[in-house]
Design a protein around this motif. Structure first.
Motif, PDB file in Angstrom:
ATOM      1  N   ASN A   2       0.761  -1.358   0.355  1.00 46.42           N
ATOM      2  CA  ASN A   2       0.098   0.128  -0.024  1.00 46.42           C
ATOM      3  C   ASN A   2       0.848   0.848   0.216  1.00 46.42           C
ATOM      4  OD1 ASN A   2       0.645   1.020   2.611  1.00 46.42           O
ATOM      5  ND2 ASN A   2      -0.313  -0.580   3.341  1.00 46.42           N
ATOM      6  N   PHE A   3       0.399   2.439  -0.931  1.00 45.71           N
ATOM      7  CA  PHE A   3       1.337   3.697  -0.560  1.00 45.71           C
ATOM      8  C   PHE A   3       1.956   4.110   0.795  1.00 45.71           C
ATOM      9  CE2 PHE A   3      -1.460   5.398  -4.195  1.00 45.71           C
ATOM     10  CZ  PHE A   3      -0.907   4.165  -5.276  1.00 45.71           C
ATOM     11  N   ALA A   4       0.705   3.764   1.989  1.00 52.35           N
ATOM     12  CA  ALA A   4       1.403   3.767   3.110  1.00 52.35           C
ATOM     13  C   ALA A   4       3.324   3.193   3.351  1.00 52.35           C
ATOM     14  CB  ALA A   4       0.658   3.653   4.334  1.00 52.35           C
ATOM     15  N   SER A   5       3.349   2.293   3.034  1.00 51.60           N
ATOM     16  CA  SER A   5       4.308   1.951   2.523  1.00 51.60           C
ATOM     17  C   SER A   5       5.262   1.914   2.070  1.00 51.60           C
ATOM     18  CB  SER A   5       4.793   0.135   3.042  1.00 51.60           C
ATOM     19  OG  SER A   5       4.489  -0.742   1.647  1.00 51.60           O
ATOM     20  N   LEU A   6       5.412   2.725   1.283  1.00 48.27           N
ATOM     21  CA  LEU A   6       5.962   3.398   0.013  1.00 48.27           C
ATOM     22  C   LEU A   6       7.739   4.087   0.844  1.00 48.27           C
ATOM     23  CD1 LEU A   6       3.771   4.510  -2.999  1.00 48.27           C
ATOM     24  CD2 LEU A   6       5.539   2.349  -2.363  1.00 48.27           C
ATOM     25  N   PRO A   7       8.403   3.908   0.327  1.00 45.67           N
ATOM     26  CA  PRO A   7       9.990   5.208   0.847  1.00 45.67           C
ATOM     27  C   PRO A   7       9.507   5.636  -0.010  1.00 45.67           C
ATOM     28  CG  PRO A   7      10.006   2.847  -1.487  1.00 45.67           C
ATOM     29  CD  PRO A   7       9.003   3.184  -0.583  1.00 45.67           C
ATOM     30  N   GLN A   8       9.290   7.094   0.462  1.00 42.93           N
ATOM     31  CA  GLN A   8       9.322   8.727   0.702  1.00 42.93           C
ATOM     32  C   GLN A   8      10.263   9.330   1.190  1.00 42.93           C
ATOM     33  OE1 GLN A   8       5.338  10.205   0.107  1.00 42.93           O
ATOM     34  NE2 GLN A   8       4.359   9.592   1.858  1.00 42.93           N
ATOM     35  N   VAL A   9      10.669  10.886   0.459  1.00 41.91           N
ATOM     36  CA  VAL A   9      11.558  12.099   0.848  1.00 41.91           C
ATOM     37  C   VAL A   9      10.907  12.849   1.107  1.00 41.91           C
ATOM     38  CG1 VAL A   9      13.771  10.394   0.140  1.00 41.91           C
ATOM     39  CG2 VAL A   9      12.561  12.111  -1.365  1.00 41.91           C
ATOM     40  N   ASP A  10      11.578  14.185   2.032  1.00 40.82           N
ATOM     41  CA  ASP A  10      10.784  15.184   1.483  1.00 40.82           C
ATOM     42  C   ASP A  10      12.268  16.409   1.026  1.00 40.82           C
ATOM     43  OD1 ASP A  10      11.529  18.472   2.782  1.00 40.82           O
ATOM     44  OD2 ASP A  10      10.187  17.474   3.661  1.00 40.82           O
ATOM     45  N   ILE A  11      10.862  17.099   0.275  1.00 38.53           N
ATOM     46  CA  ILE A  11      11.812  17.720  -0.599  1.00 38.53           C
ATOM     47  C   ILE A  11      13.434  18.320  -0.605  1.00 38.53           C
ATOM     48  CG2 ILE A  11      12.356  20.002  -2.121  1.00 38.53           C
ATOM     49  CD1 ILE A  11       9.908  18.353  -2.741  1.00 38.53           C
ATOM     50  N   ALA A  12      13.534  18.484   0.718  1.00 38.18           N
ATOM     51  CA  ALA A  12      15.062  18.285   1.149  1.00 38.18           C
ATOM     52  C   ALA A  12      15.924  17.166   1.223  1.00 38.18           C
ATOM     53  CB  ALA A  12      15.403  18.636   2.527  1.00 38.18           C
ATOM     54  N   ALA A  13      15.755  16.425   0.989  1.00 37.52           N
ATOM     55  CA  ALA A  13      16.741  15.396   0.782  1.00 37.52           C
ATOM     56  C   ALA A  13      16.875  14.722  -0.739  1.00 37.52           C
ATOM     57  CB  ALA A  13      16.024  13.823   1.805  1.00 37.52           C
ATOM     58  N   VAL A  14      16.252  15.323  -1.462  1.00 41.01           N
ATOM     59  CA  VAL A  14      16.927  15.378  -2.737  1.00 41.01           C
ATOM     60  C   VAL A  14      17.756  15.906  -3.244  1.00 41.01           C
ATOM     61  CG1 VAL A  14      15.337  15.242  -5.339  1.00 41.01           C
ATOM     62  CG2 VAL A  14      13.836  14.943  -3.865  1.00 41.01           C
ATOM     63  N   PRO A  15      18.812  14.894  -3.769  1.00 37.47           N
ATOM     64  CA  PRO A  15      19.979  15.475  -4.387  1.00 37.47           C
ATOM     65  C   PRO A  15      20.485  15.587  -5.573  1.00 37.47           C
ATOM     66  CG  PRO A  15      20.339  12.966  -4.243  1.00 37.47           C
ATOM     67  CD  PRO A  15      18.862  13.338  -3.380  1.00 37.47           C
ATOM     68  N   ALA A  16      20.594  17.267  -5.500  1.00 38.00           N
ATOM     69  CA  ALA A  16      21.129  17.905  -6.676  1.00 38.00           C
ATOM     70  C   ALA A  16      21.597  17.137  -7.916  1.00 38.00           C
ATOM     71  CB  ALA A  16      21.955  19.228  -6.308  1.00 38.00           C
ATOM     72  N   ASP A  17      21.887  15.739  -8.133  1.00 36.81           N
ATOM     73  CA  ASP A  17      22.563  15.307  -8.534  1.00 36.81           C
ATOM     74  C   ASP A  17      21.383  13.943  -8.851  1.00 36.81           C
ATOM     75  OD1 ASP A  17      23.543  14.109  -6.361  1.00 36.81           O
ATOM     76  OD2 ASP A  17      25.434  13.587  -6.991  1.00 36.81           O
ATOM     77  N   GLY A  18      20.772  13.950  -7.909  1.00 41.94           N
ATOM     78  CA  GLY A  18      19.710  12.779  -7.806  1.00 41.94           C
ATOM     79  C   GLY A  18      19.208  12.698  -9.428  1.00 41.94           C
ATOM     80  N   LEU A  19      18.727  11.261  -9.297  1.00 44.62           N
ATOM     81  CA  LEU A  19      17.630  11.428 -10.649  1.00 44.62           C
ATOM     82  C   LEU A  19      16.189  10.813 -10.739  1.00 44.62           C
ATOM     83  CD1 LEU A  19      16.881  10.236 -14.131  1.00 44.62           C
ATOM     84  CD2 LEU A  19      16.391   8.490 -12.773  1.00 44.62           C
ATOM     85  N   LEU A  20      15.971  12.353 -11.196  1.00 41.65           N
ATOM     86  CA  LEU A  20      14.281  13.487 -10.407  1.00 41.65           C
ATOM     87  C   LEU A  20      13.513  13.158 -11.753  1.00 41.65           C
ATOM     88  CD1 LEU A  20      12.877  14.279  -8.995  1.00 41.65           C
ATOM     89  CD2 LEU A  20      13.229  16.511  -9.854  1.00 41.65           C
ATOM     90  N   LEU A  21      12.757  11.512 -11.769  1.00 41.64           N
ATOM     91  CA  LEU A  21      11.861  11.020 -12.513  1.00 41.64           C
ATOM     92  C   LEU A  21      10.023  12.379 -12.133  1.00 41.64           C
ATOM     93  CD1 LEU A  21      10.647   9.219 -14.774  1.00 41.64           C
ATOM     94  CD2 LEU A  21      10.544   7.554 -13.040  1.00 41.64           C
ATOM     95  N   ASP A  22       9.833  12.805 -13.204  1.00 38.97           N
ATOM     96  CA  ASP A  22       9.123  13.767 -13.555  1.00 38.97           C
ATOM     97  C   ASP A  22       7.784  13.058 -14.625  1.00 38.97           C
ATOM     98  OD1 ASP A  22       6.548  15.449 -13.805  1.00 38.97           O
ATOM     99  OD2 ASP A  22       8.521  17.008 -13.801  1.00 38.97           O
ATOM    100  N   VAL A  23       6.718  12.743 -13.451  1.00 35.23           N
ATOM    101  CA  VAL A  23       6.055  12.036 -14.241  1.00 35.23           C
ATOM    102  C   VAL A  23       4.633  12.854 -14.548  1.00 35.23           C
ATOM    103  CG1 VAL A  23       7.483   9.674 -13.244  1.00 35.23           C
ATOM    104  CG2 VAL A  23       4.551  10.477 -12.189  1.00 35.23           C
TER     105      VAL A  23
END
Length: 115
Positions: A2-23
């Protein structure tokens, strides 16, 4: 899963060089997006899955999935995790991104905003 158990991160935890996938869909992307993000609309996701796996491999092995507020990205994150890909949902989506003052661009150079 279920979505409650999905791994989530706050905006601040997204690294500048990380792969951001915009859907988000094309019109949402055109209004404003994070520079360097990979745009694969949810409506095209399964057909373009190979692009995702290639980008994840090239981008350090983890995908940070984002949409407008977090619903669509949660669905895509769930799918990716089921396929064995290290993916996390970006909590709050692009609205939180914009609210946190993270940089946004448009392809045409117009002022960026979240649609």
């Amino acid at each position: 899963m279920n979505f409650a158990s999905l791994p989530q991160v706050d905006i601040a935890a997204v690294p500048a060089d990380g792969l951001l996938l915009d859907v988000r869909e094309d019109n949402e992307w055109a209004a404003g997006h994070a520079e360097g993000a990979l745009h694969i609309p949810m409506s095209e996701f399964v057909a373009r899955f190979g692009e995702v796996t290639e980008a994840v491999a090239d981008g350090g092995g983890q995908a940070f999935v984002i949409c407008r507020v977090g619903g669509r990205s949660a669905q895509v994150t769930q799918y990716l995790v089921q396929q064995g890909i290290d993916a996390v949902n970006v909590d709050g989506g692009m609205l939180a991104w914009e609210g946190a003052g993270r940089p946004m661009v448009t392809d045409g150079g117009d002022p960026a905003y979240v649609l």
